[in-house]
Design a protein around this motif. Structure first.
Motif, PDB file in Angstrom:
ATOM      1  N   ALA A   1       0.939  -1.517   0.191  1.00 18.23           N
ATOM      2  CA  ALA A   1       0.271   0.133   0.606  1.00 18.23           C
ATOM      3  C   ALA A   1       0.731   1.138  -0.225  1.00 18.23           C
ATOM      4  CB  ALA A   1      -0.680   0.159   1.312  1.00 18.23           C
ATOM      5  N   ILE A   2       0.213   2.059  -0.425  1.00 13.13           N
ATOM      6  CA  ILE A   2       1.362   3.775  -0.518  1.00 13.13           C
ATOM      7  C   ILE A   2       1.194   3.796   1.004  1.00 13.13           C
ATOM      8  CG2 ILE A   2       0.849   5.950  -0.868  1.00 13.13           C
ATOM      9  CD1 ILE A   2      -0.914   5.494  -3.146  1.00 13.13           C
ATOM     10  N   SER A   3       2.130   4.461   1.537  1.00  7.46           N
ATOM     11  CA  SER A   3       2.635   4.538   2.936  1.00  7.46           C
ATOM     12  C   SER A   3       2.909   6.088   3.250  1.00  7.46           C
ATOM     13  CB  SER A   3       4.479   3.864   3.061  1.00  7.46           C
ATOM     14  OG  SER A   3       5.277   4.652   2.702  1.00  7.46           O
ATOM     15  N   ALA A   4       2.725   6.269   4.627  1.00  7.67           N
ATOM     16  CA  ALA A   4       2.760   7.829   5.037  1.00  7.67           C
ATOM     17  C   ALA A   4       3.934   8.043   4.485  1.00  7.67           C
ATOM     18  CB  ALA A   4       2.422   8.053   6.751  1.00  7.67           C
ATOM     19  N   ASP A   5       5.037   7.324   4.408  1.00 13.96           N
ATOM     20  CA  ASP A   5       6.277   7.810   4.138  1.00 13.96           C
ATOM     21  C   ASP A   5       6.876   8.545   2.454  1.00 13.96           C
ATOM     22  OD1 ASP A   5       8.000   8.149   6.646  1.00 13.96           O
ATOM     23  OD2 ASP A   5       8.223   6.541   6.466  1.00 13.96           O
ATOM     24  N   GLN A   6       5.979   7.658   1.822  1.00 12.64           N
ATOM     25  CA  GLN A   6       6.052   8.194   0.626  1.00 12.64           C
ATOM     26  C   GLN A   6       4.675   9.239   0.217  1.00 12.64           C
ATOM     27  OE1 GLN A   6       4.656   3.773  -0.736  1.00 12.64           O
ATOM     28  NE2 GLN A   6       6.025   3.972  -2.078  1.00 12.64           N
ATOM     29  N   LEU A   7       3.894   9.212   0.701  1.00  9.25           N
ATOM     30  CA  LEU A   7       2.455  10.616   0.539  1.00  9.25           C
ATOM     31  C   LEU A   7       4.105  11.566   0.832  1.00  9.25           C
ATOM     32  CD1 LEU A   7      -0.512   9.184   2.464  1.00  9.25           C
ATOM     33  CD2 LEU A   7      -0.354   9.621  -0.302  1.00  9.25           C
TER      34      LEU A   7
END
Length: 444
Positions: free
Chosen positions: A4-10
């Motif tokens: 899933a898209i992670s908080a770090d990626q965002l």
């Protein structure tokens, strides 16, 4: 493994946006004006000046209105141009698109029934059966399909069989006919499953076609078996030609050898080597009529034969993906029209083959080439007769850049005499059969 898209990626995405030069300015422009208006490059409008070194006189532009008959309009327009030149009919003279539309609907119904019977032993989950049932019939078609109709039924002037509500706005008719065709498919498949005799199936299919004929007659009017052709030419001379059949009219007023006109495509995908013939399974309208056949060539040959036909004074039917990089109101089709890559700082580039293979593009519309601008013998832009009425473009005519032709044109129809001899010989080749869903089987 899925992720899933992670908080770090965002967080990284947000940081990248904050550091992007002009991000806030671009956001304000796009949210206010939309993508295309913000990405538009006014310089394209300057270079697409509608002046051409070869410019055929073809009369007024027709209007297909709320129907998908562009392929039919384009074909009849190329023939109308000859009548316009040879018989001095008025600029607003048209051949009846409603007449060919009637026969196309009836023939497509029969073509559908035949394909239902051929696939009746397959489950409804089979891809071919699902393909048939997704759209039993539609307004679209290809060059060979309208020629199959003309070879069987001829043509008539629009004054003899004018437009109707259902021909000009075909949505209600199509949904009604497709409902009937799907219902009939259920019955035909059940007859096959129950081991009904060939005579029983033929009798039931005949009743179905009789009902389709009635549906078409109520919607478009019944086609004339014979008629009188009455007109005044541009010199105000009166003409009356009586008791013509549609086949008589074609022979006298058009007179083409339709077998001379062939479909040339540019499909640069790995499964379609150039200089070979192709057809598409389950693509057509008239059972036992003219087969859809394409000669695949490179773009150099593609444009060369189109130029030769225009130089001879004859317009050219062509198919393209009209929605790509085009401005309907200004009548411009140009690869430089919008700068979305610069606006978003994203590389949107795909090759023509990649767009076909991955569903980004296919032929969606047919029009007519009526001119070309040659500089040092090479085309720079093309004049296009559309069928969307005279309120768009320059009185209905569009300008297409040569680079746009390279990327988004897929088909031209030319007299085979303009092909080099080695390609005329290829026309005799037995075509490779492509799958029903191949992009070269798309309907304009």
């Amino acid at each position: 493994m899925t992720k899933a898209i992670s908080a770090d990626q965002l967080k990284n995405y947000q940081q990248d946006l904050a550091e992007h030069a002009g991000a806030q300015l671009a956001e304000r422009a796009v949210t206010k004006n939309g993508i295309l208006a913000t990405a538009a490059d006014y310089r394209s409008e300057i270079t697409m000046n509608p002046v051409f070194s070869i410019d055929l006189d073809t009369g007024k532009v027709a209007n297909q209105k709320q129907s998908g008959r562009c392929w039919m309009f384009a074909a009849l327009n190329t023939m109308r141009h000859d009548i316009h030149n040879n018989f001095k009919v008025s600029d607003d003279f048209e051949l009846s698109q409603s007449y060919t539309f009637f026969w196309d609907k009836l023939e497509k119904a029969n073509y559908f029934y035949e394909n239902v019977l051929k696939t009746a032993d397959l489950p409804t989950s089979d891809r071919k059966v699902a393909w048939l049932m997704t759209t039993p019939q539609q307004d679209g078609g290809q060059w060979d399909m309208v020629i199959a109709l003309i070879q069987k039924y001829g043509v008539v002037p629009q004054s003899v069989m004018p437009e109707t509500k259902s021909s000009s706005a075909s949505g209600e008719f199509n949904s009604t006919l497709n409902l009937k065709l799907r219902k009939d498919a259920v019955e035909l498949r059940e007859l096959v499953a129950s081991k009904a005799s060939e005579d029983e199936i033929a009798a039931r299919k005949d009743k179905m076609l009789n009902e389709v004929y009635r549906l078409c007659s109520y919607s478009f009017g019944e086609p004339p078996a014979s008629f009188d052709f009455e007109y005044r030419d541009k010199d105000n001379n009166y003409h009356l030609d009586q008791n013509l059949t549609p086949q008589d009219f074609f022979a006298k007023y058009i007179g083409w050898d339709l077998d001379d006109y062939v479909s040339i495509i540019n499909g640069p995908t790995d499964d379609k080597p150039y200089n070979h013939m192709y057809t598409v399974e389950m693509l057509g309208n008239v059972v036992d009529g003219r087969q859809v056949r394409h000669l695949n060539v490179d773009m150099s040959t593609f444009r060369e034969v189109a130029v030769k036909q225009l130089e001879s004074g004859e317009s050219v039917w062509f198919g393209c993906d009209v929605g790509q990089s085009s401005d309907r109101q200004k009548g411009i089709m140009d690869t430089e029209l919008y700068r979305k890559d610069e606006l978003f700082d994203i590389d949107f580039s795909m090759s023509k083959a990649e767009r076909l293979d991955y569903g980004e593009s296919l032929m969606t519309h047919a029009m007519v080439l009526t001119g070309v601008d040659l500089v040092d013998g090479q085309p720079t832009k093309w004049k296009v007769e559309n069928s969307w009425g005279d309120k768009v473009g320059t009185k209905g005519f569009f300008v297409m850049s040569d680079s746009w032709m390279d990327e988004y044109c897929y088909q031209v129809v030319v007299n085979k005499k303009f092909l080099p001899q080695e390609l005329q010989d290829v026309l005799k080749e037995e075509p490779k059969v492509l799958a029903p869903w191949d992009p070269m089987g798309s309907l304009a």
